[in-house]
Design a protein around this motif. Structure first.
Motif, PDB file in Angstrom:
ATOM      1  N   GLU A  43       0.831  -1.208   0.000  1.00  0.00           N
ATOM      2  CA  GLU A  43       0.000   0.000   0.000  1.00  0.00           C
ATOM      3  C   GLU A  43       0.866   1.259   0.000  1.00  0.00           C
ATOM      4  OE1 GLU A  43      -3.156  -0.289   2.890  1.00  0.00           O
ATOM      5  OE2 GLU A  43      -4.303  -1.563   1.521  1.00  0.00           O
ATOM      6  N   GLN A  44       2.012   1.201   0.723  1.00  0.00           N
ATOM      7  CA  GLN A  44       2.883   2.376   0.725  1.00  0.00           C
ATOM      8  C   GLN A  44       3.459   2.610  -0.673  1.00  0.00           C
ATOM      9  OE1 GLN A  44       6.835   3.388   3.141  1.00  0.00           O
ATOM     10  NE2 GLN A  44       4.971   4.000   4.150  1.00  0.00           N
ATOM     11  N   ALA A  45       3.791   1.520  -1.365  1.00  0.00           N
ATOM     12  CA  ALA A  45       4.325   1.645  -2.726  1.00  0.00           C
ATOM     13  C   ALA A  45       3.272   2.271  -3.645  1.00  0.00           C
ATOM     14  CB  ALA A  45       4.745   0.270  -3.252  1.00  0.00           C
ATOM     15  N   LEU A  46       2.055   1.750  -3.579  1.00  0.00           N
ATOM     16  CA  LEU A  46       1.001   2.257  -4.469  1.00  0.00           C
ATOM     17  C   LEU A  46       0.715   3.729  -4.182  1.00  0.00           C
ATOM     18  CD1 LEU A  46      -1.454  -0.786  -4.297  1.00  0.00           C
ATOM     19  CD2 LEU A  46       0.148  -0.249  -6.126  1.00  0.00           C
ATOM     20  N   ASP A  47       0.705   4.068  -2.905  1.00  0.00           N
ATOM     21  CA  ASP A  47       0.428   5.457  -2.510  1.00  0.00           C
ATOM     22  C   ASP A  47       1.470   6.418  -3.096  1.00  0.00           C
ATOM     23  OD1 ASP A  47      -0.571   7.634  -0.573  1.00  0.00           O
ATOM     24  OD2 ASP A  47       1.578   7.466  -0.124  1.00  0.00           O
ATOM     25  N   ALA A  48       2.688   5.920  -3.315  1.00  0.00           N
ATOM     26  CA  ALA A  48       3.752   6.790  -3.838  1.00  0.00           C
ATOM     27  C   ALA A  48       3.775   6.790  -5.370  1.00  0.00           C
ATOM     28  CB  ALA A  48       5.097   6.335  -3.281  1.00  0.00           C
ATOM     29  N   GLY A  49       2.763   6.206  -5.991  1.00  0.00           N
ATOM     30  CA  GLY A  49       2.677   6.257  -7.451  1.00  0.00           C
ATOM     31  C   GLY A  49       3.381   5.110  -8.156  1.00  0.00           C
ATOM     32  N   ILE A  50       3.769   4.096  -7.386  1.00  0.00           N
ATOM     33  CA  ILE A  50       4.431   2.943  -8.003  1.00  0.00           C
ATOM     34  C   ILE A  50       3.362   2.019  -8.579  1.00  0.00           C
ATOM     35  CG2 ILE A  50       5.639   0.801  -7.354  1.00  0.00           C
ATOM     36  CD1 ILE A  50       7.350   2.867  -5.610  1.00  0.00           C
ATOM     37  N   ASP A  51       3.538   1.612  -9.830  1.00  0.00           N
ATOM     38  CA  ASP A  51       2.504   0.750 -10.409  1.00  0.00           C
ATOM     39  C   ASP A  51       3.062  -0.565 -10.930  1.00  0.00           C
ATOM     40  OD1 ASP A  51       3.803   1.709 -12.603  1.00  0.00           O
ATOM     41  OD2 ASP A  51       2.123   2.898 -13.360  1.00  0.00           O
ATOM     42  N   ILE A  53       5.131  -3.796  -9.406  1.00  0.00           N
ATOM     43  CA  ILE A  53       5.717  -4.373  -8.203  1.00  0.00           C
ATOM     44  C   ILE A  53       6.340  -5.721  -8.533  1.00  0.00           C
ATOM     45  CG2 ILE A  53       5.182  -5.328  -5.917  1.00  0.00           C
ATOM     46  CD1 ILE A  53       3.184  -3.001  -5.650  1.00  0.00           C
ATOM     47  N   VAL A  54       7.621  -5.844  -8.250  1.00  0.00           N
ATOM     48  CA  VAL A  54       8.332  -7.100  -8.498  1.00  0.00           C
ATOM     49  C   VAL A  54       8.591  -7.734  -7.133  1.00  0.00           C
ATOM     50  CG1 VAL A  54      10.360  -8.175  -9.524  1.00  0.00           C
ATOM     51  CG2 VAL A  54       9.459  -6.036 -10.501  1.00  0.00           C
ATOM     52  N   LEU A  55       7.933  -8.862  -6.917  1.00  0.00           N
ATOM     53  CA  LEU A  55       8.058  -9.549  -5.632  1.00  0.00           C
ATOM     54  C   LEU A  55       9.038 -10.712  -5.813  1.00  0.00           C
ATOM     55  CD1 LEU A  55       6.665  -9.526  -2.809  1.00  0.00           C
ATOM     56  CD2 LEU A  55       4.948 -11.061  -3.759  1.00  0.00           C
ATOM     57  N   TYR A  67      -2.894 -14.115  -1.940  1.00  0.00           N
ATOM     58  CA  TYR A  67      -3.558 -13.048  -1.197  1.00  0.00           C
ATOM     59  C   TYR A  67      -3.955 -11.890  -2.117  1.00  0.00           C
ATOM     60  CZ  TYR A  67      -4.486  -9.541   2.382  1.00  0.00           C
ATOM     61  OH  TYR A  67      -5.083  -8.591   3.156  1.00  0.00           O
ATOM     62  N   PHE A  68      -3.065 -11.562  -3.072  1.00  0.00           N
ATOM     63  CA  PHE A  68      -3.338 -10.415  -3.946  1.00  0.00           C
ATOM     64  C   PHE A  68      -4.037 -10.832  -5.245  1.00  0.00           C
ATOM     65  CE2 PHE A  68       0.080  -8.913  -1.161  1.00  0.00           C
ATOM     66  CZ  PHE A  68      -0.518  -7.738  -0.687  1.00  0.00           C
ATOM     67  N   ASP A  69      -4.439 -12.098  -5.331  1.00  0.00           N
ATOM     68  CA  ASP A  69      -5.114 -12.598  -6.530  1.00  0.00           C
ATOM     69  C   ASP A  69      -6.639 -12.537  -6.310  1.00  0.00           C
ATOM     70  OD1 ASP A  69      -5.543 -13.773  -8.955  1.00  0.00           O
ATOM     71  OD2 ASP A  69      -4.782 -15.761  -8.389  1.00  0.00           O
ATOM     72  N   ILE A  70      -7.361 -12.606  -7.422  1.00  0.00           N
ATOM     73  CA  ILE A  70      -8.827 -12.620  -7.326  1.00  0.00           C
ATOM     74  C   ILE A  70      -9.283 -13.988  -6.808  1.00  0.00           C
ATOM     75  CG2 ILE A  70     -10.945 -12.551  -8.722  1.00  0.00           C
ATOM     76  CD1 ILE A  70      -9.535 -10.438 -10.448  1.00  0.00           C
ATOM     77  N   ALA A  71     -10.292 -13.977  -5.917  1.00  0.00           N
ATOM     78  CA  ALA A  71     -10.819 -15.233  -5.366  1.00  0.00           C
ATOM     79  C   ALA A  71     -12.292 -15.330  -5.751  1.00  0.00           C
ATOM     80  CB  ALA A  71     -10.648 -15.236  -3.846  1.00  0.00           C
ATOM     81  N   PRO A  72     -12.590 -15.795  -6.984  1.00  0.00           N
ATOM     82  CA  PRO A  72     -13.972 -15.716  -7.499  1.00  0.00           C
ATOM     83  C   PRO A  72     -15.013 -16.392  -6.599  1.00  0.00           C
ATOM     84  CG  PRO A  72     -12.437 -16.390  -9.231  1.00  0.00           C
ATOM     85  CD  PRO A  72     -11.668 -16.402  -7.948  1.00  0.00           C
ATOM     86  N   ASP A  73     -14.710 -17.592  -6.096  1.00  0.00           N
ATOM     87  CA  ASP A  73     -15.713 -18.294  -5.276  1.00  0.00           C
ATOM     88  C   ASP A  73     -16.011 -17.528  -3.991  1.00  0.00           C
ATOM     89  OD1 ASP A  73     -15.438 -20.114  -7.216  1.00  0.00           O
ATOM     90  OD2 ASP A  73     -14.477 -21.670  -5.988  1.00  0.00           O
ATOM     91  N   LEU A  74     -14.935 -17.074  -3.354  1.00  0.00           N
ATOM     92  CA  LEU A  74     -15.107 -16.326  -2.104  1.00  0.00           C
ATOM     93  C   LEU A  74     -15.909 -15.049  -2.355  1.00  0.00           C
ATOM     94  CD1 LEU A  74     -14.409 -15.784   0.910  1.00  0.00           C
ATOM     95  CD2 LEU A  74     -12.307 -14.668   0.107  1.00  0.00           C
ATOM     96  N   GLU A  75     -15.545 -14.334  -3.412  1.00  0.00           N
ATOM     97  CA  GLU A  75     -16.251 -13.078  -3.707  1.00  0.00           C
ATOM     98  C   GLU A  75     -17.732 -13.328  -3.995  1.00  0.00           C
ATOM     99  OE1 GLU A  75     -14.235 -10.549  -6.548  1.00  0.00           O
ATOM    100  OE2 GLU A  75     -12.316 -10.927  -5.571  1.00  0.00           O
ATOM    101  N   ALA A  76     -18.025 -14.400  -4.767  1.00  0.00           N
ATOM    102  CA  ALA A  76     -19.428 -14.713  -5.095  1.00  0.00           C
ATOM    103  C   ALA A  76     -20.212 -15.009  -3.813  1.00  0.00           C
ATOM    104  CB  ALA A  76     -19.480 -15.897  -6.057  1.00  0.00           C
ATOM    105  N   ALA A  96      -3.003  -4.274  -6.972  1.00  0.00           N
ATOM    106  CA  ALA A  96      -1.676  -4.153  -7.571  1.00  0.00           C
ATOM    107  C   ALA A  96      -1.439  -5.208  -8.628  1.00  0.00           C
ATOM    108  CB  ALA A  96      -0.623  -4.309  -6.467  1.00  0.00           C
ATOM    109  N   ASP A  97      -0.656  -4.824  -9.629  1.00  0.00           N
ATOM    110  CA  ASP A  97      -0.169  -5.816 -10.594  1.00  0.00           C
ATOM    111  C   ASP A  97       1.170  -6.282 -10.085  1.00  0.00           C
ATOM    112  OD1 ASP A  97      -2.116  -6.093 -12.460  1.00  0.00           O
ATOM    113  OD2 ASP A  97      -1.528  -4.268 -13.521  1.00  0.00           O
TER     114      ASP A  97
END
Ligand code: UTP
Length: 294
Positions: A43-51, A53-55, A67-76, A96-97
């Motif tokens: 979140e700190q990276a995104l807030d500073a305009g970073i788009d 992210i290399v993990l 954790y940062f991926d979409i969870a379709p079943d959970l969301e539904a 984030a990408d």
């Protein structure tokens, strides 16, 4: 403001200070209240305009990617139940990408950064040490560093630490060139107290020009078999130069169990939904601790 839009987050370490839990759960996923520590960094990276992210990850670290991926079943399901947490879950999945690169052997922080070379390309980038969470009034540390990078080039965040703790850090020496800025002459990795050139310790974040990769390719593994980022910084300092910047903000060292506990309690006090209950609990605890024992 200079365009620094890439971040590298080395998160491939074993996290031995968190054993035994880090045997099965990445320490970056341990919670500060109800969010994993890594979320604060991202979140700190995104807030500073970073788009971008290399993990940098390793075996057993996939929960971070999930954790940062979409969870379709959970969301539904949350949607069907009109669950209060739906928006938060959706926000995290889309915040984030993240590009992941794998460090196959834990050969040190310098090596972890080098693993991100292809993904970073010819761009300046912030290195975030996800153990260190820094909070405080705006502008964030990342924004402060981006400003210094624009004026001076490669920069590392430093903090004054008590002399008895210098042996746990990379410590810098240099010429002071501004109220909070030093031109770096040398970096000493984990010096004994009597050999430390100052009490300015490297913590949390760095911004490098892509030249750092050439320096990382030149260094060799030291006695402990790791490529040290500080060795590459030393080369850069002798070349195009590096500055140290004493940032404004409060740092929590979440790389240790006690630090993570402190961050959890103090950040819970900042949350409107928890503040009153945590304060009442701490007041009660304080009264209990004040009572004579025996
Ligand atoms: P640390 O020195 O704190 O190591 O790494 P660690 O494995 O995380 O934790 P301890 O000391 O064993 O408890 C500083 C940062 O560099 C990353 C870590 O994930 C951490 O974010 N790192 C370290 C790597 O990505 N790869 C490595 O080979 C070493």
């Amino acid at each position: 403001m200079t365009n620094v839009r890439t971040a590298v987050i080395p998160a491939a370490g074993f996290g031995t200070r968190f054993l035994p839990i880090s045997k099965a759960i990445p320490k970056e996923m341990l919670p500060i209240v109800d969010r994993p520590a890594i979320q604060y960094t991202i979140e700190q990276a995104l807030d500073a305009g970073i788009d971008r992210i290399v993990l940098v990850t390793s075996r057993g670290k996939t929960p971070m990617e999930d954790y940062f991926d979409i969870a379709p079943d959970l969301e539904a399901t949350l949607e069907r139940r009109k669950h209060a947490k739906l928006d938060e879950v959706r926000r995290i999945s889309r915040m984030a990408d993240i590009v992941t690169v794998r460090q196959k052997e834990q050969r040190g922080l310098g090596h972890a950064v080098l693993c991100a070379k292809e993904a970073v390309g010819d761009n300046p980038f912030v290195v975030f040490l996800p153990d260190d969470i820094i909070v405080g009034p705006a502008p964030s540390v990342t924004r402060q560093l981006i400003d210094v990078y624009g004026r001076r080039g490669s920069v590392i965040a430093v903090q004054e630490v008590p002399m008895e703790q210098v042996s746990s850090y990379g410590v810098v020496a240099g010429e002071q060139v501004g109220e909070r800025e030093w031109r770096l002459r040398e970096v000493v990795e984990k010096p004994p107290r009597d050999k430390a050139p100052s009490n300015l310790a490297i913590v949390s974040q760095y911004i490098f020009s892509p030249e750092i990769f050439a320096a990382l390719e030149r260094i060799t593994e030291g006695a402990i078999g790791e490529l040290q980022l500080t060795d590459a910084i030393q080369i850069l300092a002798k070349g195009s130069g590096v500055h140290a910047y004493k940032f404004n903000g409060t740092r929590y060292d979440c790389g240790t169990p006690l630090g993570l506990l402190q961050a959890s309690v103090e950040l819970a006090l900042e949350r409107p939904d928890m503040r009153d209950r945590v304060k009442a609990w701490l007041a009660g605890l304080n009264a209990k601790l004040g009572q004579p024992t025996g």
